[in-house]
Enzyme design. Structure first.
Site, PDB file in Angstrom:
ATOM      1  N   CYS A 121       0.922  -1.533  -0.564  1.00 43.59           N
ATOM      2  CA  CYS A 121      -0.030   0.232  -0.029  1.00 43.59           C
ATOM      3  C   CYS A 121       0.814   1.497  -0.012  1.00 43.59           C
ATOM      4  O   CYS A 121       0.105   2.156  -0.343  1.00 43.59           O
ATOM      5  CB  CYS A 121      -0.974   0.059   1.119  1.00 43.59           C
ATOM      6  SG  CYS A 121      -2.344  -1.279   1.238  1.00 43.59           S
ATOM      7  N   HIS A 254      -3.116   7.080   2.322  1.00 47.26           N
ATOM      8  CA  HIS A 254      -3.696   5.990   1.538  1.00 47.26           C
ATOM      9  C   HIS A 254      -5.045   6.230   2.289  1.00 47.26           C
ATOM     10  O   HIS A 254      -4.953   5.953   3.044  1.00 47.26           O
ATOM     11  CB  HIS A 254      -2.823   4.686   1.841  1.00 47.26           C
ATOM     12  CG  HIS A 254      -3.324   3.539   2.168  1.00 47.26           C
ATOM     13  ND1 HIS A 254      -3.855   3.066   0.378  1.00 47.26           N
ATOM     14  CD2 HIS A 254      -3.492   2.354   2.550  1.00 47.26           C
ATOM     15  CE1 HIS A 254      -3.986   1.857   0.831  1.00 47.26           C
ATOM     16  NE2 HIS A 254      -3.709   1.341   2.705  1.00 47.26           N
ATOM     17  N   ASN A 284     -10.402   0.405  -0.213  1.00 47.04           N
ATOM     18  CA  ASN A 284      -8.587   0.096  -0.123  1.00 47.04           C
ATOM     19  C   ASN A 284      -7.720  -0.879  -1.048  1.00 47.04           C
ATOM     20  O   ASN A 284      -8.250  -1.907  -1.566  1.00 47.04           O
ATOM     21  CB  ASN A 284      -8.094  -0.456   1.517  1.00 47.04           C
ATOM     22  CG  ASN A 284      -6.644  -0.549   1.390  1.00 47.04           C
ATOM     23  OD1 ASN A 284      -5.703  -0.673   0.779  1.00 47.04           O
ATOM     24  ND2 ASN A 284      -6.047  -0.803   2.826  1.00 47.04           N
TER      25      ASN A 284
END
Ligand code: UT7
Length: 327
Positions: A121, A254, A284
């Site tokens: 990520c 993020h 996500n």
């Protein structure tokens, strides 16, 4: 001649075809005897829906459309791209890299360098920092930096603690050499001793998957680490750029959990109105989440030329990083 900066010339993004709300996901899990609810997912994460790639869509397909949109927005010739970096943990193949596949699909035949960056990520922050260094060093003039993922392929739909969190998508930027400020500072970190708290711990041996090819996460452990490192790395990048947090126009973290995002925003003393949030609709999307959010905010007119944007990512590895960009 080496230019002093690399700067963003255009952005693009793409969300794949299958739209999945929390209610739809809850129904799917119930068929496996797994209980979850829209209320739990929204309250604990801030996620309402996500997009999944259709069976015939691969990570490079998603990356291709995001890249085409970024190149069109940048108004440069495809053949002027000299470097392609794809941040992904869900590549089409073990090899060649997704970046090579994207180069071919784009029809770029100029021998541009192409490779993937794997920092989960945090991947987009890592990829941007690498491209920035190569442009500022005078090695390349124009780079395409993409974050693209099909995390739905790694999800264990019997594990409600992870499968409700992730989605698929891609975002891209074209970076170019510039003598006016663009990328102002970056800070990247990793601590491999936490590899086990977020991983897909499988590998191929003799054509057979050994270990698990599904995503495993100790959510609360990741949550604690994320909250701790995100403020620190943001402040480190600010110090390098000789800036204070109140000089930041937009925070693009993020997009993993709204509680982590609000927490970081608050710790930096920024009003929440200055944070770009796409988590609710996208879920996500790992390395794609930041460039997706950036593109949404550029296209809806919030992020404008000259705005100072702080991006920051955290994810498996354990990796984390922040980049400050003057748009
Ligand atoms: O992208 C990389 C970075 N990733 C992250 O930043 C993720 C960080 N972690 C998180 O966002 C959170 O830890 C989660 C969203 C994954 C979990 O939230 P939490 O508030 O930490 O919940 P928890 O894991 O402590 O679980 C609380 C309860 C448990 O039940 P008991 O033991 O209290 O009875 C879980 O079994 O919630 C239960 N639970 C669920 N219930 C309904 C866990 N997942 C679900 C679910 N639906 N999907």
């Amino acid at each position: 001649m080496a230019y002093s900066y690399s700067r963003v010339l255009g952005t693009g993004s793409y969300l794949p075809r299958i739209y999945v709300t929390n209610q739809m996901l809850a129904k799917r899990l119930a068929q496996n005897g797994i209980e979850t609810s829209d209320e739990w997912i929204v309250a604990r994460t801030g996620i309402h829906s996500r997009y999944f790639a259709a069976p015939d869509q691969t990570t490079s397909d998603l990356a291709l459309i995001a890249a085409q949109r970024a190149i069109v927005a940048a108004s440069i010739d495809f053949q002027a791209i000299e470097l392609i970096i794809v941040a992904t943990s869900t590549p089409d193949f073990i090899f060649p890299s997704t970046a090579c596949l994207v180069q071919d699909k784009l029809g770029i035949r100029n021998g541009s360098a192409a490779f993937d960056v794997q920092a989960v990520c945090s991947g987009f922050a890592y990829a941007l920092a690498v491209a920035d260094g190569l442009i500022r060093g005078g090695t390349y003039r124009n780079a395409l930096v993409i974050g693209a993922e099909t995390f739905s392929r790694l999800l264990d739909f019997r594990d409600r603690t992870t499968c409700v969190l992730f989605g698929d998508g891609a975002g891209a930027v074209v970076l170019t050499e510039s003598d006016r400020p663009g990328m102002l500072a970056s800070a990247l970190h990793a601590d491999g001793s936490y590899a086990h708290i977020l991983c897909a711990p499988g590998h191929v041996n003799g054509g057979v998957i050994q270990g698990s090819a599904l995503l495993h996460m100790d959510g609360p452990a990741v949550f604690k680490l994320a909250v701790n490192v995100l403020e620190k790395v943001a402040r480190e990048a600010l110090t390098k750029a000789n800036m204070s947090a109140d000089q930041i126009d937009w925070l693009i973290p993020h997009q993993a959990n709204i509680r982590i995002m609000y927490g970081t925003c608050r710790k930096l003393g920024l009003p929440v109105e200055r944070m770009i949030v796409t988590l609710g609709e996208h879920g996500n999307t790992s390395a794609a989440s930041i460039p997706l959010a950036l593109d949404v905010a550029v296209r809806d007119g919030r992020v404008k030329s000259g705005d100072r944007v702080l991006i920051e990512g955290v994810g498996g590895g354990f990796t984390w990083g922040a980049v400050i960009i003057c748009m």
